[in-house]
Design an enzyme around this catalytic site. Structure first.
Site, short mmCIF file in Angstrom:
data_model
loop_
_atom_site.label_atom_id
_atom_site.label_comp_id
_atom_site.label_asym_id
_atom_site.label_seq_id
_atom_site.Cartn_x
_atom_site.Cartn_y
_atom_site.Cartn_z
N CYS A 115 3.77 52.57 -3.62
CA CYS A 115 2.84 51.53 -3.18
C CYS A 115 2.90 50.27 -4.05
CB CYS A 115 1.42 52.07 -3.14
SG CYS A 115 1.20 53.48 -2.04
N HIS A 252 -3.49 45.99 -2.72
CA HIS A 252 -2.87 47.05 -1.94
C HIS A 252 -3.95 47.71 -1.09
CE1 HIS A 252 -0.91 50.66 -0.74
NE2 HIS A 252 -1.50 51.43 -1.64
N ASN A 282 -2.97 52.70 5.02
CA ASN A 282 -2.14 52.50 3.83
C ASN A 282 -0.68 52.45 4.25
OD1 ASN A 282 -0.73 52.63 1.43
ND2 ASN A 282 -1.99 54.24 0.53
#
Length: 325
Positions: A115, A252, A282
């Site tokens: 990520c 994020h 996500n």
């Protein structure tokens, strides 16, 4: 003092057509829309077609970013793809993107920091562009996280989605101050002792399989809020700015509670925080450029604004970047 900065001159994104709602997931896994939204803020996610590899998503986002920058594939001399879900073990997805875009022979490789990959990739691109080794870089975050899901595990399969986002990065002359257009500061971190908190239980040299994503969510949450806040503070110091100088915070998009926890810890104004987690879930390395593009398109983020990016992912890796658009 005159300096060369790496400036973001174009932004683009792409989401697969198929939308999977929380209600869709509830048809085959023990969950509900209420349960998911309460814990994550997620309402839906996008899912790539079976015949649509990560490179296809990356190419679509790259084309839009190039158009936004007024560039063509012929101008590109560096491609960096941040991805956890490459088309193949090798070659790098970046080389496949190069071929599909029709770019000339150039530098092309992938970055794997899960990520945090997009922030890591931006820092690598800065090393090329600001030092004169590239004049038109494509930095792409592209993921098909749904390929890694164990669809019987309701604690993880509800969290992730597919998508891609891209920045065009070019050199711009500055004066070495925080008023310069371009990337101003980074803070990158990794702690391999926390691998067991978030990982995929497969790989070429271990199981010979792709594997599924595994996560200890409560522990990841605890580390995320503390570690991200520290990295942001360090990043601002490196960029010679204060939190108050930041116009927009683009985190994020992992979990609405993490985003809020970091914002509260740093005293950020909620109105300056860009969130797309409800619509995208996500998307790992793709989440930051996807959110950035959404906020530019709806008119919130404008040229000249100070933007702060942050992410944390498996590894554990985490980091932050400050830049003036």
């Amino acid at each position: 003092m005159s300096v060369i900065r790496s400036a973001v001159t174009g932004v683009g994104s792409y989401l697969p057509e198929q939308i999977v709602t929380n209600a869709d997931l509830a048809e085959f896994v023990e969950t509900s829309d209420e349960w998911i939204q309460e814990r994550t803020g997620i309402k839906q996610r996008h899912k790539a077609r079976d015949d649509q590899p990560t490179s296809d998503l990356a190419v679509e986002a790259a084309r839009k970013a190039l158009a936004d920058a007024g560039k063509t594939p012929a101008d590109v001399d560096l491609i960096i793809v941040a991805t956890t879900t490459p088309d193949m073990t090798f070659p790098a997805t970046a080389t496949i993107v190069q071929r599909k875009l029709g770019c000339p022979v150039n530098i092309a490789f992938d970055v794997q920091a899960v990520c945090s990959g997009f922030v890591y990739a931006l820092s690598v691109a800065d090393g090329f562009v600001a030092r004169g080794h590239a004049k038109c870089a494509l930095v792409i975050g592209a993921e098909e996280m749904t390929r890694l899901m164990d669809w019987s595990d309701r604690t993880t399969c509800v969290l992730f989605g597919d998508g891609a986002g891209a920045f065009v990065v070019e050199p711009r002359e500055g004066q070495g101050t925080k008023d310069d257009q371009g990337l101003l500061g980074f803070a990158l971190r990794a702690d391999g002792s926390k691998t067991d908190l978030l990982y995929v239980d497969g790989g070429p040299s271990t199981t010979g399989s792709v594997g599924h994503l595994r996560m200890l969510g409560n522990q990841v949450f605890r580390h995320a809020v503390v570690n991200i806040a520290e990295a942001i503070t360090a990043c601002c110091k490196a960029a010679n700015i204060e939190i108050a100088d930041v116009d927009w915070f683009v985190p994020h998009q992992a979990n609405q509670r993490i985003i809020k926890g970091v914002g509260d810890r740093l005293g950020l104004n909620e109105e300056t925080v860009i969130t797309t987690v409800a619509q995208h879930a996500n998307t790992s390395a793709a989440s930051i450029p996807l959110a950035m593009d959404a906020a530019i398109k709806d008119g919130r983020i404008k040229r000249g604004d100070m933007v702060l990016l942050e992410a944390m992912g498996g590894g554990l890796t985490w980091g932050a970047c400050a830049f003036r658009l």
